[in-house]
Design a protein around this motif. Structure first.
Motif, mmCIF file in Angstrom:
data_model
loop_
_atom_site.group_PDB
_atom_site.id
_atom_site.type_symbol
_atom_site.label_atom_id
_atom_site.label_comp_id
_atom_site.label_asym_id
_atom_site.label_seq_id
_atom_site.Cartn_x
_atom_site.Cartn_y
_atom_site.Cartn_z
ATOM 1 N N PHE A 11 0.826 -1.207 0.000
ATOM 2 C CA PHE A 11 0.000 0.000 0.000
ATOM 3 C C PHE A 11 0.861 1.258 0.000
ATOM 4 N N ILE A 12 1.909 1.275 0.818
ATOM 5 C CA ILE A 12 2.800 2.434 0.878
ATOM 6 C C ILE A 12 3.513 2.629 -0.460
ATOM 7 N N LEU A 13 3.978 1.542 -1.076
ATOM 8 C CA LEU A 13 4.678 1.662 -2.354
ATOM 9 C C LEU A 13 3.754 2.157 -3.464
ATOM 10 N N PHE A 14 2.531 1.648 -3.506
ATOM 11 C CA PHE A 14 1.592 2.124 -4.524
ATOM 12 C C PHE A 14 1.205 3.591 -4.298
ATOM 13 N N SER A 15 1.053 3.989 -3.040
ATOM 14 C CA SER A 15 0.722 5.392 -2.772
ATOM 15 C C SER A 15 1.893 6.310 -3.112
ATOM 16 N N ILE A 16 3.131 5.848 -2.920
ATOM 17 C CA ILE A 16 4.303 6.636 -3.308
ATOM 18 C C ILE A 16 4.354 6.799 -4.822
ATOM 19 N N ALA A 17 4.055 5.721 -5.550
ATOM 20 C CA ALA A 17 4.037 5.809 -7.016
ATOM 21 C C ALA A 17 2.974 6.793 -7.473
ATOM 22 N N LEU A 18 1.812 6.736 -6.868
ATOM 23 C CA LEU A 18 0.732 7.651 -7.234
ATOM 24 C C LEU A 18 1.091 9.101 -6.913
ATOM 25 N N CYS A 19 1.669 9.339 -5.731
ATOM 26 C CA CYS A 19 2.075 10.699 -5.350
ATOM 27 C C CYS A 19 3.166 11.228 -6.272
ATOM 28 N N THR A 20 4.105 10.385 -6.631
ATOM 29 C CA THR A 20 5.187 10.815 -7.522
ATOM 30 C C THR A 20 4.653 11.201 -8.889
ATOM 31 N N ILE A 21 3.728 10.423 -9.398
ATOM 32 C CA ILE A 21 3.158 10.718 -10.709
ATOM 33 C C ILE A 21 2.300 11.985 -10.658
ATOM 34 N N ILE A 22 1.503 12.125 -9.621
ATOM 35 C CA ILE A 22 0.629 13.305 -9.512
ATOM 36 C C ILE A 22 1.445 14.574 -9.309
ATOM 37 N N PHE A 23 2.425 14.540 -8.399
ATOM 38 C CA PHE A 23 3.197 15.751 -8.125
ATOM 39 C C PHE A 23 4.114 16.122 -9.273
ATOM 40 N N SER A 24 4.502 15.171 -10.114
ATOM 41 C CA SER A 24 5.357 15.519 -11.247
ATOM 42 C C SER A 24 4.593 16.326 -12.291
ATOM 43 N N THR A 25 3.284 16.172 -12.346
ATOM 44 C CA THR A 25 2.510 16.977 -13.287
ATOM 45 C C THR A 25 2.391 18.428 -12.829
ATOM 46 N N TYR A 26 2.553 18.656 -11.532
ATOM 47 C CA TYR A 26 2.513 20.011 -10.999
ATOM 48 C C TYR A 26 3.916 20.582 -10.786
ATOM 49 N N PHE A 27 4.941 19.913 -11.296
ATOM 50 C CA PHE A 27 6.339 20.342 -11.235
ATOM 51 C C PHE A 27 6.832 20.518 -9.809
ATOM 52 N N ILE A 28 6.395 19.652 -8.928
ATOM 53 C CA ILE A 28 6.868 19.644 -7.546
ATOM 54 C C ILE A 28 7.720 18.388 -7.375
ATOM 55 N N ALA A 29 8.958 18.563 -6.967
ATOM 56 C CA ALA A 29 9.859 17.418 -6.771
ATOM 57 C C ALA A 29 9.590 16.812 -5.399
ATOM 58 N N PHE A 30 8.778 15.796 -5.372
ATOM 59 C CA PHE A 30 8.397 15.108 -4.143
ATOM 60 C C PHE A 30 8.761 13.646 -4.339
ATOM 61 N N PHE A 31 9.964 13.243 -3.880
ATOM 62 C CA PHE A 31 10.508 11.941 -4.225
ATOM 63 C C PHE A 31 9.935 10.787 -3.402
ATOM 64 N N LEU A 32 10.061 10.886 -2.089
ATOM 65 C CA LEU A 32 9.794 9.784 -1.157
ATOM 66 C C LEU A 32 10.685 8.587 -1.448
ATOM 67 N N ALA A 33 11.862 8.846 -2.002
ATOM 68 C CA ALA A 33 12.789 7.776 -2.344
ATOM 69 C C ALA A 33 13.399 7.153 -1.093
ATOM 70 N N GLY A 34 13.509 7.900 -0.015
ATOM 71 C CA GLY A 34 14.036 7.349 1.227
ATOM 72 C C GLY A 34 13.117 6.306 1.830
ATOM 73 N N VAL A 35 11.821 6.522 1.708
ATOM 74 C CA VAL A 35 10.856 5.531 2.195
ATOM 75 C C VAL A 35 10.955 4.257 1.355
ATOM 76 N N VAL A 36 11.091 4.427 0.056
ATOM 77 C CA VAL A 36 11.243 3.261 -0.821
ATOM 78 C C VAL A 36 12.556 2.552 -0.506
ATOM 79 N N PHE A 37 13.603 3.304 -0.191
ATOM 80 C CA PHE A 37 14.877 2.691 0.199
ATOM 81 C C PHE A 37 14.733 1.897 1.483
ATOM 82 N N LYS A 38 14.010 2.427 2.443
ATOM 83 C CA LYS A 38 13.791 1.705 3.705
ATOM 84 C C LYS A 38 13.042 0.395 3.462
ATOM 85 N N ILE A 39 12.007 0.431 2.616
ATOM 86 C CA ILE A 39 11.267 -0.790 2.286
ATOM 87 C C ILE A 39 12.149 -1.738 1.489
#
Length: 143
Positions: A11-39
């Protein structure tokens, strides 16, 4: 794999993918790559292979939306997991401090690889600092 640990990570990984895709359309760099690294690190340590593959796919989504080279984040995560983590694991006994240090090293290497591809910008430093703080809060309170 234990079923009680599968759902939150997926669930966390899918929500990160969704947030990354949505925020990239608004030109906001919101990675959450550290959370993915922890998982990624937890799935490597415990042998959760399909969550490991899903975290690599999420790394690819982050790289694609940010315009980075494919498998760059996976390479950084593997480098940290196999070379840096064994060296600093014996220095600290607190798991919270260790996870913050792991994420700090991850974001430092991520920043340096992005910095090699572009010119220096203070905005890039601020973006990475904000993403690091957000990831620390998420890992500290959720994971």
């Amino acid at each position: 794999m234990n079923k009680e640990y599968a759902f939150p990570y997926v669930f966390i990984l899918f929500s990160i993918a969704l947030c990354t895709i949505i925020f990239s359309t608004y030109f906001i760099a919101f990675f959450l790559a550290g959370v993915v690294f922890k998982i990624f690190a937890v799935s490597l340590r415990k042998g959760y292979n399909y969550i490991l593959m899903l975290s690599i796919v999420i790394f690819l989504i982050i790289e694609n939306t940010q315009g980075l080279k494919p498998f760059m984040l996976t390479g950084i995560a593997m480098l940290i997991y196999f070379l840096i983590i064994p060296r600093i694991k014996h220095l600290f006994s607190s798991e919270g401090i260790l996870s913050i240090l792991y994420m700090l090293f991850f974001y430092l290497l991520f920043y340096f690889t992005v910095q090699m591809q572009s010119s220096f910008s203070i905005e890039l430093v601020v973006v990475f600092l904000i993403n690091f703080i957000i990831d620390i809060l998420i890992v500290g309170f959720i994971l």
